[in-house]
Design a protein around this motif. Structure first.
Motif, PDB file in Angstrom:
ATOM      1  N   HIS A   1       0.843  -1.208   0.000  1.00 38.65           N
ATOM      2  CA  HIS A   1       0.000   0.000   0.000  1.00 38.65           C
ATOM      3  C   HIS A   1       0.875   1.254   0.000  1.00 38.65           C
ATOM      4  O   HIS A   1       0.688   2.168  -0.821  1.00 38.65           O
ATOM      5  N   ALA A   2       1.843   1.278   0.917  1.00 34.95           N
ATOM      6  CA  ALA A   2       2.683   2.478   1.043  1.00 34.95           C
ATOM      7  C   ALA A   2       3.541   2.690  -0.200  1.00 34.95           C
ATOM      8  O   ALA A   2       3.757   3.833  -0.632  1.00 34.95           O
ATOM      9  N   ALA A   3       4.027   1.593  -0.790  1.00 39.46           N
ATOM     10  CA  ALA A   3       4.849   1.716  -1.997  1.00 39.46           C
ATOM     11  C   ALA A   3       4.026   2.316  -3.145  1.00 39.46           C
ATOM     12  O   ALA A   3       4.515   3.164  -3.909  1.00 39.46           O
ATOM     13  N   ALA A   4       2.767   1.880  -3.233  1.00 41.27           N
ATOM     14  CA  ALA A   4       1.900   2.408  -4.297  1.00 41.27           C
ATOM     15  C   ALA A   4       1.643   3.909  -4.085  1.00 41.27           C
ATOM     16  O   ALA A   4       1.706   4.708  -5.028  1.00 41.27           O
ATOM     17  N   VAL A   5       1.387   4.292  -2.825  1.00 41.57           N
ATOM     18  CA  VAL A   5       1.167   5.714  -2.517  1.00 41.57           C
ATOM     19  C   VAL A   5       2.436   6.509  -2.826  1.00 41.57           C
ATOM     20  O   VAL A   5       2.378   7.598  -3.424  1.00 41.57           O
ATOM     21  N   ALA A   6       3.581   5.963  -2.422  1.00 42.95           N
ATOM     22  CA  ALA A   6       4.858   6.654  -2.636  1.00 42.95           C
ATOM     23  C   ALA A   6       5.115   6.879  -4.121  1.00 42.95           C
ATOM     24  O   ALA A   6       5.510   7.969  -4.544  1.00 42.95           O
TER      25      ALA A   6
END
Lengths: 305, 305
Positions: free
Chosen positions: B149-154
């Motif tokens: 999730h965080a990688a996609a947001v980043a």
């Protein structure tokens, strides 16, 4: 003669982290384990916890550092009603610590331990009043000079001297000569007689003076010599989870029986039962039998009262 | 575009007890060791400590329990200037813990570890503002759903995604597809390509998207692939005391170099030097080179700026 305490204990106290492992870790790997118990440990400290749970009044003397572990060790004793006025805190030093690899599948237990980094208890640090206040002096001989001093004082005062001897250090045989009960580990036995000859070790130790000598042998139980009589038994069969503390509680139970005035055979039988029970849960203090269980076992013991 | 932080890290934080051993303990024995270091650890937490010492502003997200270890872990980060607003405390649960058997004689290091007993960081627990506030997102993929999730947001926010991939868990290759830098352990490499073929692993990972892929190989150094160029080096020779944290600091140094805008070869060379230095003292954080040393090494690096 009345006494303030039943047992004055001098020796090791530790903080034990017991990890429950599926297998023994291979070197140079990352090995994940699932469960860990954090508990007070150390042969004398755990013995005093057991004796306290069995209604005996205990006073402990040992060494910790001011490293956080020390306060946990003190709390683990005080929560059990053990008097810690003899616990010495060495500033800037580390407490005894053990990481235990317990393997329920094999019943093996590997203890990785560090002794306290502070200096040993000195003879002058052991208050003679503590020794004289208790019916029994109980030690593992770790602080050998202090142990020899205290054993001599205890004998002069007519107190019983009980030793849980794990390692054949310098002075340990001098300590045996001052003891009433001197029961040793398999390691001690091998160092003493050069092989797997527990009865020979019992005889050699008995020749030094103690009326009860013995060797604990893990799953093979124990061999003992009580006033010339050989007594032995295999360990009670249980589903072993972690053998940490089994030896400590074996020795504690012998001391308990002697305080109650029971004969050696009954004390040893009780010790054997108590030790096996300790193996059924992780950590040396999780499965100590209750005082009621101890009495019930002693009543059912086949030996005469 | 200004950012509040240089690095947002999501992953493991641990309390490490590093025991220094003369030899590897045999099973079913009592093995005494002399020295023990208690220190914060965990791949992402230690990387953020290194980056913070090198002047980078870091924010950490991970999981601890309320077991005493958790507060020590938090303190070990805050003392280094790492922002711990993302550290989640699970009530009634245990923190990550490791007992490390370090053998200076052989250079071997055996890590016995327990993951946090509380539940993993959930995607909804990662504040999007934390991700967007940092120039780089850094993770070990332990909390795989939150990491994805965080990688996609980043990525959507134009941030770099750097992964220290220790274990080939479910979802790790999806994470690689969202990454700019994806450097894996020898264990990960073997699991991916079925043998000791690090360049093959680099190629397979690069095909998923990352511009820099690599495999760390302990004393054998590293093999990497940067935009199609193969870069490799053996480890720097040092007198090894404890290799705990070497990998963590290797990855941190790569992230540091990228933040400074250096090319891959210089980043990797710096990482190799920094990792070797970490091995010279027990514990993963005892011998992290200073920011000045890092700059001095980078200046002397044979590659162009």
């Amino acid at each position: 003669m009345s006494s303030d305490f039943d047992v004055f204990g001098l020796g090791q106290c530790s903080l034990d982290y017991v990890g429950v492992f599926d297998s023994y870790p291979s070197p140079d790997t990352k090995h994940e384990f699932r469960r860990m118990i954090v508990q007070g440990g150390g042969p004398v400290a755990t013995a005093l916890v057991a004796l306290s749970r069995w209604g005996r009044r205990c006073l402990f003397c040992g060494v910790v550092g001011d490293d956080g572990f020390g306060e946990q060790i003190r709390a683990s004793l005080e929560a059990e009603g053990v008097d810690t006025r003899g616990l010495l805190v060495r500033a800037g030093e580390g407490s005894q610590f053990a990481f235990v690899i317990a393997e329920p599948v094999t019943g093996r237990r590997t203890i990785l331990w560090r002794r306290p980094t502070g200096r040993a208890v000195a003879p002058a640090e052991v208050d003679t009043a503590w020794i004289e206040a208790a019916r029994t002096f109980y030690t593992d001989g770790l602080f050998i000079e202090a142990s020899l001093h205290a054993a001599a004082v205890a004998r002069r005062a007519g107190r019983a001297v009980v030793v849980d001897a794990g390692t054949l250090r310098d002075g340990m045989l001098d300590l045996a000569a001052l003891s009433d009960v001197f029961i040793v580990s398999e390691t001690f036995c091998r160092a003493l007689v050069g092989g797997d000859a527990p009865l020979e070790a019992c005889r050699r130790l008995a020749a030094l003076g103690p009326s009860l000598t013995g060797v604990t042998l893990g799953a093979r139980g124990y061999v003992a010599l009580a006033d010339g009589e050989v007594i032995s038994s295999p360990a009670h069969e249980v589903r072993v989870v972690d053998t940490t503390g089994c030896g400590d509680v074996f020795h504690a139970a012998v001391a308990y029986g002697l305080l109650r005035g029971w004969e050696a055979r009954r004390c040893l039988d009780l010790a054997n039962r108590a030790a096996a029970r300790v193996a059924t849960r992780p950590g040396g203090r999780s499965a100590i039998p209750s005082g009621d269980e101890m009495l019930s076992w002693a009543e059912r013991s086949s030996t005469k009262l």
